[in-house]
Structure formats: C-alpha cells, structure tokens
Design an enzyme around this catalytic site. Structure first.
Site, mmCIF file in Angstrom:
data_model
loop_
_atom_site.group_PDB
_atom_site.id
_atom_site.type_symbol
_atom_site.label_atom_id
_atom_site.label_comp_id
_atom_site.label_asym_id
_atom_site.label_seq_id
_atom_site.Cartn_x
_atom_site.Cartn_y
_atom_site.Cartn_z
ATOM 1 N N LYS A 54 1.109 -1.514 0.089
ATOM 2 C CA LYS A 54 0.006 0.455 0.598
ATOM 3 C C LYS A 54 0.526 1.691 0.432
ATOM 4 O O LYS A 54 0.577 2.297 -0.333
ATOM 5 C CB LYS A 54 -0.950 -0.147 1.095
ATOM 6 C CG LYS A 54 -2.170 -1.299 0.443
ATOM 7 C CD LYS A 54 -3.123 -1.399 2.126
ATOM 8 C CE LYS A 54 -3.929 -2.622 2.213
ATOM 9 N NZ LYS A 54 -3.976 -3.148 3.521
ATOM 10 N N GLN A 98 -5.138 -1.262 9.720
ATOM 11 C CA GLN A 98 -5.047 -3.094 9.188
ATOM 12 C C GLN A 98 -5.615 -3.969 9.263
ATOM 13 O O GLN A 98 -5.199 -4.064 11.104
ATOM 14 C CB GLN A 98 -2.781 -3.104 9.034
ATOM 15 C CG GLN A 98 -3.279 -4.426 8.031
ATOM 16 C CD GLN A 98 -3.777 -4.603 6.705
ATOM 17 O OE1 GLN A 98 -3.902 -3.833 5.857
ATOM 18 N NE2 GLN A 98 -3.712 -5.894 6.011
ATOM 19 N N ASP A 121 -11.538 1.969 3.528
ATOM 20 C CA ASP A 121 -12.185 0.829 3.171
ATOM 21 C C ASP A 121 -12.915 0.258 3.232
ATOM 22 O O ASP A 121 -13.692 -0.810 3.633
ATOM 23 C CB ASP A 121 -11.419 -0.304 4.846
ATOM 24 C CG ASP A 121 -10.355 -1.135 4.672
ATOM 25 O OD1 ASP A 121 -9.612 -1.826 3.952
ATOM 26 O OD2 ASP A 121 -9.546 -0.910 6.016
HETATM 27 N N1 GUN Z 1 -6.904 -7.334 5.730
HETATM 28 C C1 GUN Z 1 -6.532 -8.397 4.712
HETATM 29 N N2 GUN Z 1 -7.412 -7.205 3.835
HETATM 30 C C2 GUN Z 1 -8.006 -5.922 4.687
HETATM 31 C C3 GUN Z 1 -8.809 -4.665 4.046
HETATM 32 O O1 GUN Z 1 -8.872 -5.184 2.752
HETATM 33 N N3 GUN Z 1 -9.138 -3.887 4.757
HETATM 34 C C4 GUN Z 1 -7.504 -4.121 5.919
HETATM 35 N N4 GUN Z 1 -7.971 -3.038 6.760
HETATM 36 N N5 GUN Z 1 -6.830 -4.652 6.467
HETATM 37 C C5 GUN Z 1 -6.970 -5.909 6.256
#
Ligand code: GUN
Length: 286
Positions: A54, A98, A121
């Site tokens: 990211k 996350q 998200d």
């Molecule tokens: N962990 C695995 N996939 C995701 C996601 O799409 N967003 C977040 N915040 N954590 C994750």
C-alpha cells in the site's frame, strides 16, 4: 471449445492507476495531494507485506503517505488516540487500520472511530448502510474491484444471474449488494447451503469468496460462465491458491480470474481510488 479468456487484474489495475495518476496531477495543481495513513498493530508477517504494498502504491502515484507501525502490546486507547489524531489531520484523507488487530483490541470500536469521510476501507457502519440503500459512499475495496473488473472487460451485468459463494462482511455481502446495484439477480451461497454445485451451475457470473483452497471446480460452473475468484489461500508448500481450481474450472468457464494476478491487484487500486475520492470530497472538489 475455445480457450477461456484470462481476466488480468494486473492489466486492468495498470489502466486504472494511469487514470488515477493523471487525476492526481490535476488535483495537485489545485493544491491538494491525496494522503493515506495506514495503521498496523503487531507483527503479522502477511499484514506487513500488505502494508508495504500500500505504501509503495502511494509512492508510485505521488500520494502523501504515512505508516504507523505499533507494537503488538499497544493498548486499544493508544490506537483510538492515533485514529482521532488522523481524523483531525488535514494532510490525511484516507485512514486504513490493517486487520486483523491483536485480540485484546476491539476491531469494531476502532473501525467505528474512523471518520466516515476518511474510511477508505468502506468498513464503517455508516458506509455499509449507505451501500445497502444505494447512497454515495466509499465502497469496500475488494468488492468494488470485482465489479470494476467485470465492467471494464465489457461484460454485461444487468439481467444476469450472479451467484456469490461466501457471505463475509468484507467480500460476499458487499459484492452481492453491488451486483444488485448493477441489476443482476443475485443468489447467495455459503457453508450451510444445500446443493451448492447445482445453484452455482445456474450462474452467468460466479463470484467465489469462501476461503477454501481450490474448492470450486468444473462441477460448479455452467459452460461459458464468468468466474471471479476472490480467494487467497496459502498452501502448505508456501504457494498462493484461490478458492477456484483454476485448471479444472477454465476447461468449461468463460472469462476467469487467476490467483495471483486476478482480483488481488484490484484491491489496492480501489484503495487508491477511494483515497482520491476522499481527498476531493474533503476539499469540496466534487
Ligand atoms: N486485512 C486483509 N484485507 C484487508 C482490507 O481490505 N482492509 C484492512 N483494513 N485490513 C485487511
């Protein structure tokens, strides 16, 4: 039968990221640089890889980014205090915490604390509610990526029968809502569904997000159906496998996504898109 088309999330992502990059240049001229803050708590190795990806996507697009790596023993109050600070920080337009969080931290309390306008998200209950009633909202990234892939490949969704396997809050449920928004007729299947193969074989579009490696094969697929595999399963040999047995499925399917290189790259791309949308909205530019 002709060979199934492979839907490359990598290629579609590259196309979308080029568009985002040029919009970002335009936005910068208006004095706004999209900014994403990522919060990572603990030592989960997969999460560290995701967060690095990211961060890199932000760098590639010229976004402002900050990553807060907190130790596994951080308290819930520390995480909430950081979220509050980021909510108030003008250089940050998107906040992503996350998941999973360490067990002593209540995920719901943390997600609820994120500003609805910065929830890139799309996990905040207000954004989930907006999705349900069809209002403008920040859409969850993987489901939005699934729809974008189908549309950009020129596949018509309206009037089709879509079957979604899996009913999670982050994929199955929102994907089914987005497919309905695109005028598909949607059937949901899950671990308690009886005759799943029979139902799946009625799908023109089959979306699989069940979290079981290689579970879906040709017995679940109508000849020519579109197959979207959201699965990401780590096999004992370290390899990544989808929920669909790709070789067996593609012998009968129409366009089909591989794993890796299918839906995966689309998720970060949609995160970048959400951050751009949030930056514009927070600055009154849309
Ligand atoms: N962990 C695995 N996939 C995701 C996601 O799409 N967003 C977040 N915040 N954590 C994750």
């Amino acid at each position: 039968m002709t060979a199934a088309t492979i839907l490359s999330g990598k290629e579609i992502s590259a196309e979308i990221r080029a568009q985002i990059a040029s919009e970002t240049v335009q936005l910068s001229k208006q004095g706004v640089t999209p900014g994403l803050a990522v919060v990572l708590v603990g030592d989960d190795p997969a999460s560290h890889v995701y967060v690095r990806n990211k961060e890199k996507a932000c760098q590639d697009l010229g976004y402002y980014s900050e990553v807060h790596r907190l130790s596994a023993d951080s308290s819930q109050d520390e995480v909430l205090a950081l979220v509050d600070k980021l909510n108030a920080q003008p250089s940050v337009h998107g906040i992503l915490v996350q998941l999973p969080l360490p067990k002593h931290i209540n995920e719901k309390a943390v997600i609820d604390a994120i500003s609805v306008l910065k929830d890139v998200d799309g996990f905040h209950p207000v954004n989930v509610g907006n999705l349900v009633i069809g209002d403008d909202s920040l859409l969850p990234c993987t489901p939005a990526g699934v729809i974008e892939m189908i549309k950009r490949t020129g596949i018509e969704i309206s009037g089709k029968h879509a079957v979604v396997i899996g009913r999670s809050n982050i994929v199955g449920k929102p994907v089914s809502l987005l497919l309905q928004r695109e005028h598909a007729t949607v059937t949901m299947c899950h671990s308690r569904t009886v005759n799943m193969a029979e139902l799946a074989r009625q799908a023109d579009i089959l979306v699989v997000a069940i979290g079981r490696a290689n579970m879906i094969d040709e017995r679940y697929i109508k000849p020519g159906a579109v197959v979207i595999d959201v699965g990401m399963n780590r096999l004992p040999n370290g390899k990544l496998a989808g929920d669909v047995d790709f070789e067996r499925a593609k012998a009968v399917s129409g366009p089909i996504t591989p794993v890796p290189g299918g839906v995966g790259p689309m998720t970060i791309t949609m995160l970048m898109q959400n951050t751009l949308i949030a930056a514009k909205r927070l600055n009154g530019l849309v």
